[in-house]
Every structure is written in C-alpha cells, then in structure tokens.
Design an enzyme around this catalytic site. Structure first.
Site, PDB file in Angstrom:
ATOM      1  N   PHE A  28      65.618  26.039  48.433  1.00  0.00           N
ATOM      2  CA  PHE A  28      64.951  25.563  47.222  1.00  0.00           C
ATOM      3  C   PHE A  28      63.594  24.977  47.595  1.00  0.00           C
ATOM      4  O   PHE A  28      63.497  24.074  48.421  1.00  0.00           O
ATOM      5  CB  PHE A  28      65.797  24.495  46.527  1.00  0.00           C
ATOM      6  CG  PHE A  28      65.154  23.950  45.273  1.00  0.00           C
ATOM      7  CD1 PHE A  28      64.974  24.753  44.156  1.00  0.00           C
ATOM      8  CD2 PHE A  28      64.732  22.636  45.214  1.00  0.00           C
ATOM      9  CE1 PHE A  28      64.377  24.256  42.994  1.00  0.00           C
ATOM     10  CE2 PHE A  28      64.143  22.119  44.060  1.00  0.00           C
ATOM     11  CZ  PHE A  28      63.962  22.942  42.952  1.00  0.00           C
ATOM     12  N   GLY A  29      62.546  25.499  46.969  1.00  0.00           N
ATOM     13  CA  GLY A  29      61.194  24.991  47.174  1.00  0.00           C
ATOM     14  C   GLY A  29      60.718  24.253  45.946  1.00  0.00           C
ATOM     15  O   GLY A  29      60.853  24.750  44.828  1.00  0.00           O
ATOM     16  N   TYR A  30      60.148  23.065  46.160  1.00  0.00           N
ATOM     17  CA  TYR A  30      59.667  22.274  45.029  1.00  0.00           C
ATOM     18  C   TYR A  30      58.198  21.873  45.191  1.00  0.00           C
ATOM     19  O   TYR A  30      57.603  21.323  44.274  1.00  0.00           O
ATOM     20  CB  TYR A  30      60.531  21.030  44.809  1.00  0.00           C
ATOM     21  CG  TYR A  30      60.726  20.158  46.037  1.00  0.00           C
ATOM     22  CD1 TYR A  30      59.804  19.176  46.377  1.00  0.00           C
ATOM     23  CD2 TYR A  30      61.843  20.329  46.856  1.00  0.00           C
ATOM     24  CE1 TYR A  30      59.983  18.385  47.499  1.00  0.00           C
ATOM     25  CE2 TYR A  30      62.021  19.534  47.982  1.00  0.00           C
ATOM     26  CZ  TYR A  30      61.086  18.572  48.298  1.00  0.00           C
ATOM     27  OH  TYR A  30      61.259  17.798  49.414  1.00  0.00           O
ATOM     28  N   SER A  32      55.298  22.408  48.817  1.00  0.00           N
ATOM     29  CA  SER A  32      54.597  23.324  49.722  1.00  0.00           C
ATOM     30  C   SER A  32      55.426  24.547  50.112  1.00  0.00           C
ATOM     31  O   SER A  32      54.855  25.586  50.462  1.00  0.00           O
ATOM     32  CB  SER A  32      54.128  22.594  50.979  1.00  0.00           C
ATOM     33  OG  SER A  32      55.220  22.118  51.727  1.00  0.00           O
ATOM     34  N   GLU A 105      60.287  21.292  58.728  1.00  0.00           N
ATOM     35  CA  GLU A 105      60.646  20.253  57.766  1.00  0.00           C
ATOM     36  C   GLU A 105      61.340  19.038  58.392  1.00  0.00           C
ATOM     37  O   GLU A 105      61.300  17.954  57.818  1.00  0.00           O
ATOM     38  CB  GLU A 105      61.568  20.836  56.678  1.00  0.00           C
ATOM     39  CG  GLU A 105      60.935  21.948  55.856  1.00  0.00           C
ATOM     40  CD  GLU A 105      59.804  21.462  54.977  1.00  0.00           C
ATOM     41  OE1 GLU A 105      59.840  20.309  54.520  1.00  0.00           O
ATOM     42  OE2 GLU A 105      58.846  22.238  54.754  1.00  0.00           O
TER      43      GLU A 105
END
Length: 196
Positions: A28-30, A32, A105
């Site tokens: 899941f990207g929110y 960058s 990350e």
C-alpha cells in the site's frame, strides 16, 4: 533527540511470518511509494484503507531534513481512512523486492509494518503498509502553520526538500484522482507564502 534503534531484520522476519498465504506481495502506497515505488508492479489499483490516515507528522532527519533542521514526511497514523494505491508484485519476485523495499523504508525500524485490508475496485487485498505509532519519537503531533512554513522553507535532506516531497505527493495524488484536503491546504499555504 535520538531515535531508539529497532532491529529491522527482526521486523522483516515477523512481517514475513505474518504474510497472508505467502502469495503475491501487495504493497500500500500513500505518499512517495506512489510516485517513486522503485519496484516494478505487475498491477496497481486505487485503494482505501480504513482505520488509518495519511498525516504530515513524521520527522525526517536524513531523507527530507537534517539533524539540525528536521523535515517532515507523511506517515500512516491510526484513525480515519486513507486513499492511496496498492501495487502487486508477483510471487516469484516478491522476496527480492521485499528486501529492497525494506532497505528503503526500514533502515532504522522506525515504522510498524502491518498487513492491512485494502478495498480496491477489484476486491479487498491484504497489503503491506508502513504505519507510525503516535508514541514514536519520530511522530511530531500537530504542528501549527508557522512551524510548518519554517520546515517547508528550510528542511532539506539527501533526497531533496520537504517542500518538494509535499508537492510531488500532492501531484501524484491528483493524478490518481485522490483528494486529500489537508494536503491541498498545505500546498495552498505554501503557495500563499510564495514557496510553490
């Protein structure tokens, strides 16, 4: 303030152990991860996560700031909901890509990685998301506009400025037809001060 080190390898092993079905890897990207994923996805979809929201409340002392002038980045914090994108990495590449994603990350273990249900147009998927505890020393809590503007004017790290990070995230979300009123407010605030 020094950030307590948490072993990224132990967190990776726990995340692998909790990986649903050990099938394809959904991420899941929110922020960058939407505009700079650094992996090749076989599929991507718009997604909604409930119980978490995107918040511009995580200190960045390396990537978008420095120890002397910390910047800010977005974090996924409990409460509310968040629209973003999910990316599917096929099983045969998933292990290698997970390790690369971890290096990006989780070098200091700052996030709490979680498998979250993400509602997509093609059904719900369990995706890996990088969340931040409100108890983390990296969590800033609410900052007033004067503090935010100071950071947007001055914070810069190895990947660029906090301002650029904010603007790129805003642009990427617009491209995905995702509205985030707080991001729109922050961009308007920056523009009103001649920063963007």
């Amino acid at each position: 303030m020094l950030i307590p080190f948490r072993d990224p390898n132990a967190l990776l092993e726990r995340t692998r152990a909790d990986w649903p079905d050990h099938g394809d890897l959904w991420v899941f990207g929110y922020a960058s991860l939407i505009w700079r994923p650094e992996f090749e996805a076989a599929e991507q979809r718009t997604a909604l996560v409930r119980g978490w929201h995107r918040a511009f409340r995580m200190r960045s002392r390396v990537n978008r700031g420095s120890p002397e002038q910390p910047g800010l980045v977005f974090a996924l914090v409990s409460g509310g909901m968040c629209r973003g994108r999910v990316f599917r990495i096929p099983r045969e590449r998933a292990d290698d890509e997970l390790v690369r994603l971890w290096q990006r990350e989780m070098p200091t273990g700052v996030y709490d990685p979680r498998w979250l249900p993400c509602q997509t147009p093609g059904g719900t998927v369990q995706a890996l998301a990088f969340t931040l505890s409100r108890r983390s020393p990296s969590y800033t809590g609410r900052l007033d506009d004067a503090q935010l503007l100071h950071i947007l004017r001055h914070a810069e790290g190895r990947y660029g400025t906090t301002l650029d990070y904010l603007l790129q995230t805003a642009h990427a979300l617009r491209d995905c037809q995702v509205r985030d009123r707080e991001i729109e407010r922050l961009v308007a605030l920056a523009r009103g001060q001649g920063l963007a």
